[in-house]
Enzyme design. Structure first.
Site, PDB file in Angstrom:
ATOM      1  NE  ARG A  70       9.343  -1.230   5.338  1.00 29.31           N
ATOM      2  CZ  ARG A  70       8.870  -1.296   4.416  1.00 29.31           C
ATOM      3  NH1 ARG A  70      10.156  -1.398   3.238  1.00 29.31           N
ATOM      4  NH2 ARG A  70       7.551  -0.486   3.932  1.00 29.31           N
ATOM      5  CD  GLU A 107       0.534   6.212  -4.222  1.00 28.79           C
ATOM      6  OE1 GLU A 107       2.377   5.851  -4.834  1.00 28.79           O
ATOM      7  OE2 GLU A 107       0.330   5.636  -3.917  1.00 28.79           O
TER       8      GLU A 107
END
Length: 185
Positions: A70, A107
Site C-alpha cells: 500500500r 510474529e
C-alpha cells in the site's frame, strides 16, 4: 511539526477508513484504506498535502521510497509532486537483477525486503512512505535498507499508526510523521 493542512485533511481521510473486525484473523481489527480510493480527488489532495509537508519539514529529498504494497498507492504520486524518483521496497524475490536486502522479524518468523542496487545512491536523502505502522518491523527494515544502500531517511510517513502496538519504539532514530493515530489496535 505538522502543517495545518494535515489538520484539514485528516477528518476527510478518517471518513474513508473502514474498520473490519476479525480480519485477517480473529482478534484483529483491520483498518481498510481502500474506500479512500473511491474518491480520487481526495487521494490527489492527500498526496499534494504530503508533498507540501516534505517540502516544509524535510526540505530536499532525492527520492521517495514506498513499502509494498500500500505504500505503492501513495509513494509514486508523492514522488511526482516532488519531482523525484520513486523507489519500490518489495518483499524478497519480487525485483529483477541485483538487490540489497534487510530482514525483519514477524510474529511467526523472519521476512525480508529489498530494493534494486543503485536505486538509492550514497548520500541520498529518502522519504519513506507506507499506509500503516503496527509493530514497526517492516518500517525498521526499510530504514535499515536505505542506510545499507548508502542513503539517509529524511523522514518516514504513515497514514495510520496503531499506537498500542508501539511500533514507534523500534524507530527512535527516525523522524516519523503519522496522519491518523488509533488508540486501539
Amino acid at each position: 511539526m505538522t502543517l495545518p493542512r494535515f489538520d484539514q485533511i485528516r477528518p476527510k481521510i478518517e471518513q474513508h477508513i473502514r474498520e473490519v473486525k476479525d480480519f485477517p484473523k480473529k482478534g484483529i481489527n483491520f483498518r481498510d484504506i481502500m474506500p479512500l480510493f473511491t474518491n480520487p480527488q481526495l487521494v490527489n489532495e492527500l498526496c499534494v498535502v504530503i508533498a507540501d509537508h516534505v517540502r516544509h519539514t524535510v526540505g530536499h529529498v532525492d527520492s521517495v521510497a514506498g513499502l509494498e504494497a500500500r505504500g505503492f498507492l501513495f509513494g509514486p504520486q508523492v514522488a511526482i509532486q516532488l519531482g523525484v524518483p520513486f523507489v519500490p521496497i518489495r518483499k524478497k524475490g519480487k525485483l529483477p537483477g541485483a538487490t540489497i536486502e534487510a530482514s525483519y522479524v514477524k510474529e511467526y518468523g523472519e521476512d525480508r525486503v529489498e530494493i534494486q542496487e543503485g536505486a538509492i545512491k550514497n548520500g541520498d536523502i529518502v522519504f519513506l512512505i507506507d499506509d500503516l505502522l503496527a509493530t514497526g518491523g517492516t518500517l525498521r527494515a526499510a530504514t535499515d535498507l536505505v542506510v545499507k544502500a548508502g542513503g539517509k531517511v529524511g523522514e518516514a510517513f504513515v497514514l495510520i499508526e496503531l499506537a498500542p502496538l508501539n511500533g514507534r519504539s523500534k524507530l527512535p532514530d527516525v523522524n516519523l510523521t503519522t496522519l491518523i493515530s488509533y488508540d486501539s489496535a
